[in-house]
Design a protein around this motif. Sequence first.
Motif, PDB file in Angstrom:
ATOM      1  N   LEU A 102       0.825  -1.203   0.000  1.00 40.52           N
ATOM      2  CA  LEU A 102       0.000   0.000   0.000  1.00 40.52           C
ATOM      3  C   LEU A 102       0.861   1.255   0.000  1.00 40.52           C
ATOM      4  O   LEU A 102       0.584   2.211  -0.728  1.00 40.52           O
ATOM      5  CB  LEU A 102      -0.940   0.001   1.211  1.00 40.52           C
ATOM      6  N   GLN A 103       1.922   1.267   0.809  1.00 39.36           N
ATOM      7  CA  GLN A 103       2.803   2.428   0.852  1.00 39.36           C
ATOM      8  C   GLN A 103       3.408   2.714  -0.522  1.00 39.36           C
ATOM      9  O   GLN A 103       3.474   3.870  -0.954  1.00 39.36           O
ATOM     10  CB  GLN A 103       3.910   2.196   1.878  1.00 39.36           C
ATOM     11  N   GLN A 104       3.826   1.672  -1.222  1.00 42.29           N
ATOM     12  CA  GLN A 104       4.407   1.858  -2.549  1.00 42.29           C
ATOM     13  C   GLN A 104       3.350   2.329  -3.547  1.00 42.29           C
ATOM     14  O   GLN A 104       3.617   3.200  -4.391  1.00 42.29           O
ATOM     15  CB  GLN A 104       5.049   0.560  -3.037  1.00 42.29           C
ATOM     16  N   GLN A 105       2.149   1.763  -3.449  1.00 42.63           N
ATOM     17  CA  GLN A 105       1.061   2.198  -4.327  1.00 42.63           C
ATOM     18  C   GLN A 105       0.726   3.669  -4.112  1.00 42.63           C
ATOM     19  O   GLN A 105       0.454   4.401  -5.072  1.00 42.63           O
ATOM     20  CB  GLN A 105      -0.203   1.365  -4.057  1.00 42.63           C
ATOM     21  N   LEU A 106       0.737   4.087  -2.864  1.00 36.10           N
ATOM     22  CA  LEU A 106       0.455   5.486  -2.559  1.00 36.10           C
ATOM     23  C   LEU A 106       1.493   6.399  -3.200  1.00 36.10           C
ATOM     24  O   LEU A 106       1.157   7.400  -3.838  1.00 36.10           O
ATOM     25  CB  LEU A 106       0.426   5.698  -1.043  1.00 36.10           C
ATOM     26  N   LEU A 107       2.769   6.057  -3.025  1.00 33.84           N
ATOM     27  CA  LEU A 107       3.825   6.863  -3.626  1.00 33.84           C
ATOM     28  C   LEU A 107       3.679   6.940  -5.140  1.00 33.84           C
ATOM     29  O   LEU A 107       3.785   8.021  -5.741  1.00 33.84           O
ATOM     30  CB  LEU A 107       5.193   6.284  -3.259  1.00 33.84           C
ATOM     31  N   ASN A 108       3.435   5.804  -5.760  1.00 37.84           N
ATOM     32  CA  ASN A 108       3.309   5.753  -7.224  1.00 37.84           C
ATOM     33  C   ASN A 108       2.097   6.563  -7.708  1.00 37.84           C
ATOM     34  O   ASN A 108       2.186   7.298  -8.704  1.00 37.84           O
ATOM     35  CB  ASN A 108       3.183   4.309  -7.696  1.00 37.84           C
ATOM     36  N   SER A 109       0.972   6.411  -7.003  1.00 38.52           N
ATOM     37  CA  SER A 109      -0.259   7.089  -7.428  1.00 38.52           C
ATOM     38  C   SER A 109      -0.151   8.599  -7.254  1.00 38.52           C
ATOM     39  O   SER A 109      -0.612   9.370  -8.107  1.00 38.52           O
ATOM     40  CB  SER A 109      -1.450   6.554  -6.642  1.00 38.52           C
ATOM     41  N   ILE A 110       0.442   9.024  -6.152  1.00 36.17           N
ATOM     42  CA  ILE A 110       0.625  10.461  -5.918  1.00 36.17           C
ATOM     43  C   ILE A 110       1.539  11.060  -6.983  1.00 36.17           C
ATOM     44  O   ILE A 110       1.261  12.127  -7.547  1.00 36.17           O
ATOM     45  CB  ILE A 110       1.177  10.712  -4.501  1.00 36.17           C
ATOM     46  N   GLN A 111       2.645  10.369  -7.266  1.00 36.26           N
ATOM     47  CA  GLN A 111       3.569  10.856  -8.289  1.00 36.26           C
ATOM     48  C   GLN A 111       2.874  10.933  -9.653  1.00 36.26           C
ATOM     49  O   GLN A 111       3.042  11.909 -10.396  1.00 36.26           O
ATOM     50  CB  GLN A 111       4.795   9.952  -8.385  1.00 36.26           C
ATOM     51  N   LEU A 112       2.070   9.904  -9.963  1.00 35.69           N
ATOM     52  CA  LEU A 112       1.348   9.893 -11.234  1.00 35.69           C
ATOM     53  C   LEU A 112       0.403  11.084 -11.334  1.00 35.69           C
ATOM     54  O   LEU A 112       0.376  11.795 -12.344  1.00 35.69           O
ATOM     55  CB  LEU A 112       0.557   8.591 -11.353  1.00 35.69           C
ATOM     56  N   LEU A 113      -0.350  11.322 -10.270  1.00 37.93           N
ATOM     57  CA  LEU A 113      -1.346  12.389 -10.292  1.00 37.93           C
ATOM     58  C   LEU A 113      -0.701  13.771 -10.402  1.00 37.93           C
ATOM     59  O   LEU A 113      -1.234  14.672 -11.064  1.00 37.93           O
ATOM     60  CB  LEU A 113      -2.200  12.315  -9.028  1.00 37.93           C
ATOM     61  N   LEU A 114       0.458  13.925  -9.781  1.00 39.19           N
ATOM     62  CA  LEU A 114       1.108  15.233  -9.764  1.00 39.19           C
ATOM     63  C   LEU A 114       1.947  15.517 -11.005  1.00 39.19           C
ATOM     64  O   LEU A 114       2.353  16.663 -11.226  1.00 39.19           O
ATOM     65  CB  LEU A 114       1.981  15.370  -8.516  1.00 39.19           C
ATOM     66  N   THR A 115       2.199  14.479 -11.807  1.00 43.42           N
ATOM     67  CA  THR A 115       3.073  14.664 -12.970  1.00 43.42           C
ATOM     68  C   THR A 115       2.422  14.304 -14.302  1.00 43.42           C
ATOM     69  O   THR A 115       3.040  14.531 -15.352  1.00 43.42           O
ATOM     70  CB  THR A 115       4.364  13.831 -12.812  1.00 43.42           C
ATOM     71  N   MET A 116       1.222  13.737 -14.288  1.00 44.58           N
ATOM     72  CA  MET A 116       0.575  13.360 -15.548  1.00 44.58           C
ATOM     73  C   MET A 116       0.313  14.603 -16.406  1.00 44.58           C
ATOM     74  O   MET A 116       0.287  15.730 -15.895  1.00 44.58           O
ATOM     75  CB  MET A 116      -0.746  12.627 -15.284  1.00 44.58           C
ATOM     76  N   PRO A 117       0.128  14.435 -17.709  1.00 42.91           N
ATOM     77  CA  PRO A 117      -0.169  15.584 -18.570  1.00 42.91           C
ATOM     78  C   PRO A 117      -1.369  16.376 -18.048  1.00 42.91           C
ATOM     79  O   PRO A 117      -2.323  15.804 -17.517  1.00 42.91           O
ATOM     80  CB  PRO A 117      -0.477  14.934 -19.923  1.00 42.91           C
ATOM     81  N   ALA A 118      -1.307  17.687 -18.197  1.00 45.70           N
ATOM     82  CA  ALA A 118      -2.352  18.561 -17.661  1.00 45.70           C
ATOM     83  C   ALA A 118      -3.733  18.203 -18.198  1.00 45.70           C
ATOM     84  O   ALA A 118      -4.732  18.279 -17.472  1.00 45.70           O
ATOM     85  CB  ALA A 118      -2.016  20.018 -17.988  1.00 45.70           C
ATOM     86  N   ALA A 119      -3.804  17.794 -19.452  1.00 43.04           N
ATOM     87  CA  ALA A 119      -5.097  17.434 -20.043  1.00 43.04           C
ATOM     88  C   ALA A 119      -5.685  16.192 -19.375  1.00 43.04           C
ATOM     89  O   ALA A 119      -6.900  16.112 -19.149  1.00 43.04           O
ATOM     90  CB  ALA A 119      -4.947  17.208 -21.545  1.00 43.04           C
ATOM     91  N   ASP A 120      -4.831  15.221 -19.055  1.00 39.96           N
ATOM     92  CA  ASP A 120      -5.307  14.009 -18.374  1.00 39.96           C
ATOM     93  C   ASP A 120      -5.775  14.340 -16.960  1.00 39.96           C
ATOM     94  O   ASP A 120      -6.780  13.794 -16.484  1.00 39.96           O
ATOM     95  CB  ASP A 120      -4.186  12.966 -18.320  1.00 39.96           C
ATOM     96  N   TYR A 121      -5.042  15.218 -16.292  1.00 40.89           N
ATOM     97  CA  TYR A 121      -5.438  15.635 -14.945  1.00 40.89           C
ATOM     98  C   TYR A 121      -6.803  16.326 -14.988  1.00 40.89           C
ATOM     99  O   TYR A 121      -7.675  16.065 -14.148  1.00 40.89           O
ATOM    100  CB  TYR A 121      -4.384  16.567 -14.351  1.00 40.89           C
ATOM    101  N   GLN A 122      -6.998  17.192 -15.961  1.00 43.32           N
ATOM    102  CA  GLN A 122      -8.283  17.896 -16.060  1.00 43.32           C
ATOM    103  C   GLN A 122      -9.420  16.918 -16.346  1.00 43.32           C
ATOM    104  O   GLN A 122     -10.541  17.109 -15.856  1.00 43.32           O
ATOM    105  CB  GLN A 122      -8.234  18.965 -17.142  1.00 43.32           C
ATOM    106  N   GLN A 123      -9.159  15.858 -17.083  1.00 45.79           N
ATOM    107  CA  GLN A 123     -10.198  14.850 -17.329  1.00 45.79           C
ATOM    108  C   GLN A 123     -10.636  14.206 -16.016  1.00 45.79           C
ATOM    109  O   GLN A 123     -11.822  13.971 -15.794  1.00 45.79           O
ATOM    110  CB  GLN A 123      -9.683  13.786 -18.303  1.00 45.79           C
ATOM    111  N   LEU A 124      -9.671  13.919 -15.142  1.00 47.57           N
ATOM    112  CA  LEU A 124     -10.009  13.388 -13.822  1.00 47.57           C
ATOM    113  C   LEU A 124     -10.859  14.388 -13.036  1.00 47.57           C
ATOM    114  O   LEU A 124     -11.834  14.014 -12.378  1.00 47.57           O
ATOM    115  CB  LEU A 124      -8.734  13.080 -13.032  1.00 47.57           C
TER     116      LEU A 124
END
Length: 353
Positions: free
Chosen positions: A300-322
């Motif tokens: 879970l700790q590793q998943q959290l790190l990976n998911s947070i990094q993904l959300l903070l660095t994904m393309p702006a258009a993908d973030y806006q879709q979320l």
Amino acid sequence: MNKKILIVTNMGPKLSAPFQGQFVKNQVDALADLNPAYFYMRWHNDSLVNRLLKYPVLWLQFFGRFVLSRSTFDLIHVHYFYPTIWLALTYRWLRNPKVKIVVTCHGSDIYLYQPESALYKFAAKAVDYWIFTSAQLKARFFNQQVASTVLPAGIHPVFGKALLKSRDEKTFDLLYVGSLDHNKGMDRLLALLPALFAAAPALKIALVGQGSYRPQLVAAALQYPGLQLFSPKSPAELQYYYQDSRCFLSLSRNESFGLVMTEAMACYTPVIATATDGSQAQINHGVTGYILSQQDETELQQQLLNSIQLLLTMPAADYQQLQLAGRQNAEQYLVSQVAGQLQRLYQSLLDVE
């Protein structure tokens, strides 16, 4: 509708949680056309005396205010089944045997009473209609044959007015709102902080709430200046924190619905959450946020790190879709929508004589 409605809850504000039970008050306000009476726990604090005596006092206050009243109520809606149900049963037995009883179960009123006692099951037989805040919570109830529906408590109208901000316009990277306790996963957050700040020293995390883990979190904030703690806030104040945060974290072990997740999504903030009844009811994984397994804490700790990094660095258009997908999903949970369904439910029950 000329019938008289009484809404009862064992929740109420206290010094350490000034907005506890706010979602019930939101419903009462949204049902203003029905002019319901409202009874909640007023003598409420964290003292040992209060913990021992608050329910006897609550019952006495209810008895004096409603059982001895000249007004007669036709329907009582109980928020949090047990032991609050005994107030409604007292009213039925001593005042109006025809009163309809509706119960909304919020989570721990089911989770904490398994296996169910004989008194719990006896009281349950007297309920005319059940409301569960998620389908998963309903599935945990001991009797699947009861008349019921799935309906969340509803979020304050102010969250429907949130502004859409781009990820770069936001101030905080991560946000948590709620009780700072073990069930809400504050131990998990403390364990996560070293890796988070090692990877991103400039990270900004906002925690809004009170609870038993606050001293440990205050100590952590001294070590990590990017971690900021705030006292509980009103809905209008929370709107600012939600819409000004890039990601909302929910690390709960048990969560029947999790209104804070809905509030965050209504404010265009994607959610990363542990797999609970609440998160699975609200989040479409990869579309409105991310759901992480709780089976293994290290994983879970590793998943959290990976998911947070993904959300903070994904393309702006993908973030806006979320952001947009989360907002669309949350709009159905605005309290105005919930109140309309409640009003129709009350009418259907009271039309049956």
